[in-house]
Design an enzyme around this catalytic site. Structure first.
Site, PDB file in Angstrom:
ATOM      1  N   GLU A 332       5.981  11.990   7.308  1.00 15.65           N
ATOM      2  CA  GLU A 332       7.105  11.891   6.368  1.00 15.65           C
ATOM      3  C   GLU A 332       7.193  10.523   5.690  1.00 15.65           C
ATOM      4  O   GLU A 332       8.226   9.849   5.733  1.00 15.65           O
ATOM      5  CB  GLU A 332       8.410  12.262   7.076  1.00 15.65           C
ATOM      6  CG  GLU A 332       8.377  13.680   7.611  1.00 15.65           C
ATOM      7  CD  GLU A 332       9.620  14.085   8.387  1.00 15.65           C
ATOM      8  OE1 GLU A 332      10.567  13.282   8.471  1.00 15.65           O
ATOM      9  OE2 GLU A 332       9.637  15.219   8.907  1.00 15.65           O
ATOM     10  N   GLU A 448       4.191  22.798  10.316  1.00 17.07           N
ATOM     11  CA  GLU A 448       5.482  23.008  10.983  1.00 17.07           C
ATOM     12  C   GLU A 448       6.229  24.191  10.371  1.00 17.07           C
ATOM     13  O   GLU A 448       7.404  24.113  10.046  1.00 17.07           O
ATOM     14  CB  GLU A 448       6.344  21.742  10.891  1.00 17.07           C
ATOM     15  CG  GLU A 448       5.708  20.513  11.484  1.00 17.07           C
ATOM     16  CD  GLU A 448       6.586  19.271  11.409  1.00 17.07           C
ATOM     17  OE1 GLU A 448       7.828  19.413  11.309  1.00 17.07           O
ATOM     18  OE2 GLU A 448       6.046  18.152  11.459  1.00 17.07           O
TER      19      GLU A 448
END
Length: 646
Positions: A332, A448
């Site tokens: 991220e 994910e």
């Protein structure tokens, strides 16, 4: 949506031992001796106990945090421990406490004498009166919920003999947002609903029936891997019957491993790594550098000290796990840099090289250079969310990837694929940005993925919402030529998006329709054995006028609504319950009976089961020319029929 709980009426109908031996003993948390660090708070409807201040240790350390209760049990025997508690809005910062391992007064410094309860803020415990309280659960934060603390396979921990029915029990506070109402001790081997345990009603000696999947894993024999995150909060149960790739959930995050400086806790990460290596699955390491769930102690160090600690972390991972298949170096980098305002961000971005104003990313390059130093032969990757639906984020992400690629530092691209990323964008837009990422020449891993249901709807309708979304999103990922694998971010109740009905199996391991469809879809062959499929469309050339939409599960129309028909409802003689749209023309001759029900004018009266069901021998498909009728000769023994999922 709740995960198929057994009802109170059903439990009461099951065999039970004598009433006096079949109830739970309740003990109010405030009823005993409380240490000075614990406070009894009188609420509107109850009194609960909370600790006055937060604490990060692994044992209580001080008697000021300890409460000592007296409990008198009715008979000698072995007992299970339950608790009714409340996890505050702080989630992971409000969800831990200690309890003594067995009866008696414990040494507050002895780790073997205490059990730490932690990580219970998401999908753990039960609140609805008719739900059976088993390990796991469905509730989240800001709700009073019952939890079963004793593991199913534990015995002898809370055992008493007839000469010592009155015992001391101790608990200790750890985080101030965790409130405890009461504890309960129930005879081992019994099962209780919330209503039963709260009101002194007898439990049942018959366990809830659990579905046991047989396997093999879904992607068996396929070129791509299909995995899930692995953790010890029940996401490892039946793992190998579904998945053939492993990524640790929280166990690989630096803050989980080294929460206390120089004290490494590898338990969860070890379990995930060996689950992969012992079975020949690819292992993805998540994650070295991130701006969340980092050790809080590192943020106050000097930059030189931070870099030294980062090097120690990289080196420790490299030495302990020499056979990592894919290593997420930075997670991220757009949304959670290690310099944000969160207390667990690490605040070490400058130690890695800092930021720049010229469009480059020194800290990301610095992290990858370090990773290449410690993991010279391991494929390195970056990971991020909200990419493929957002053109601006895709632009920035590609810029980061190309900067790393120019130095030979990156081998794969991670795209998370969470439900909150994919639900708001069109498949066409997401595929276009996947294509843009693929143009870098690097393989892509969906790292994910999860698909929500609708927690506000009844079970069957929430199932349908999840199934429809799965049928739209999963093929986009699975069939993309640059995607080498897909990893789900959990699949059982207890996974992080359980509150939004994203789990694929319920509390009793029953497979939801989306999971069953996924297995059939992944294992399916090209349509009619000759036409390749992509994103559920098969290019049939001139045969049917162009592209034909292929669905692998049927729907039937019953009393004004669409209902999905499970595999076990199929019959072997071709009398399938599909809708045929009379307004589109064509001819159908109804069978005399469908699944044993008489048919009149193509309608079968099933009574209370599905109401009136329309029966047709063959389906309609939607093609470039509109609705077209496919006769029975267009079927396959494999079951890949040309049905339209609605």
């Amino acid at each position: 949506m709740q995960a198929l709980p057994l009802t109170l009426a059903a439990l009461l109908a099951l065999p039970a031992v004598a009433f006096s031996q079949n109830t739970a003993i309740l003990v109010e948390a405030e009823s005993g001796q409380l240490g000075s660090g614990l406070t009894a708070v009188a609420g509107t409807t109850l009194t609960y106990v909370r600790v006055a201040s937060n604490y990060t240790g692994t044992v209580p350390s001080s008697t000021t945090r300890v409460g000592t209760l007296s409990v008198t049990l009715p008979t000698a025997g072995d007992y299970d421990l339950y608790v009714r508690l409340y996890v505050g809005s702080g989630g992971a910062e409000d969800d831990s406490f200690f309890y003594g391992k067995g009866f008696g007064v414990k040494d507050v410094e002895d780790a073997d004498s205490w059990t730490t309860v932690n990580g219970i803020y998401g999908a753990t415990g039960y609140a609805d009166p008719d739900e059976v309280i088993i390990n796991g659960g469905v509730e989240n934060t800001s709700v009073w919920k019952w939890m079963k603390l004793s593991p199913a396979d534990e015995s002898g921990v809370f055992a008493v003999d007839a000469s010592s029915l009155t015992q001391s029990f101790q608990f200790a506070g750890r985080e101030d947002g965790l409130w405890i109402d009461k504890f309960a001790f129930a005879p081992k081997g019994l099962y209780f609903t919330v209503n039963q345990i709260e009101n002194g009603l007898p439990g049942s000696s018959v366990a809830p029936v659990e579905y046991i999947p047989e396997g093999p894993h879904i992607a068996s024999g396929k070129a791509k891997f299909l995995g899930s995150c692995h953790s010890n909060n029940d996401q490892d149960r039946y793992f190998h019957t579904y998945w053939n790739a492993v990524i640790p959930a929280n166990g690989g995050k630096w803050g989980s491993v080294e929460r206390i400086r120089d004290r490494m806790v590898w338990t969860d990460l070890d379990a995930a790594y060996h689950a992969a290596k012992d079975n020949g699955y690819p292992f993805s390491m998540h994650v070295l550098v991130w701006g969340s769930q980092q050790p809080t102690w590192i943020s106050s160090l000097s930059e030189a000290e931070q870099l030294a600690e980062i090097r120690e972390w990289f080196e420790a991972v490299a030495e302990r796990y020499p056979d990592i298949d894919y290593l997420q170096v930075v997670n991220e980098p757009i949304h959670a840099k290690p310099n944000n305002a969160k207390t667990d961000s690490g605040n070490y971005i400058n130690a890695l090289g800092g930021t720049a104003t010229d469009g480059t990313h020194p800290w990301i390059v610095g992290a990858f250079r370090l990773a290449k130093e410690y993991f010279p032969d391991t494929p390195l990757m970056i990971n991020e969310y909200n990419i493929i639906g957002n053109d601006v984020n895709t632009d920035e992400y590609i810029s980061m990837v190309n900067e790393l690629k120019n130095e030979g530092l990156i081998d794969a691209i991670g795209v998370q694929g969470h439900a909150f990323e994919t639900v708001y964008y069109t498949v066409a837009n997401m595929k276009r940005n996947l294509d843009r990422l693929a143009a870098t020449g690097l393989p892509i891993i969906i790292t994910e993925m999860d698909i929500d249901g609708d927690e506000g709807l009844p079970d069957a309708q929430s199932d349908a919402v999840q199934l429809a979304e799965m049928q739209e999103i999963f093929p986009m990922f699975w069939e993309h030529p640059s995607v080498i694998g897909v990893v789900m971010w959990g699949y059982r109740v207890g996974m992080w998006r359980s509150p939004t009905d994203a789990y694929l199996t319920d509390d009793y391991s029953n497979e939801r329709p989306a999971l069953r469809w996924m297995r059939q879809y992944v294992q399916s062959e090209p349509w009619l054995g000759q036409f390749d499929t992509e994103y559920n469309w098969s290019d049939s050339g001139d045969w049917l006028g162009g592209s034909v939409y292929i669905g692998y599960q049927p729907w039937i129309y019953a009393d004004g609504r669409w209902i999905w028909v499970f595999d076990e409802l199929y019959t072997g003689n071709g009398l399938w319950g599909f809708v045929y749209d009379t307004q589109q023309g064509g001819t159908s001759v109804a069978p005399d009976a469908w699944m044993g029900y008489d048919v009149t004018g193509n309608w079968a009266a099933t009574g209370d089961w599905l109401g009136s069901v329309y029966i047709a021998y063959a389906p309609w498909v939607w093609t470039d020319l509109g609705w077209m009728y496919i006769d029975e000769t267009g079927s396959l023994d494999l079951g890949a029929w040309a049905w339209i999922p609605r």
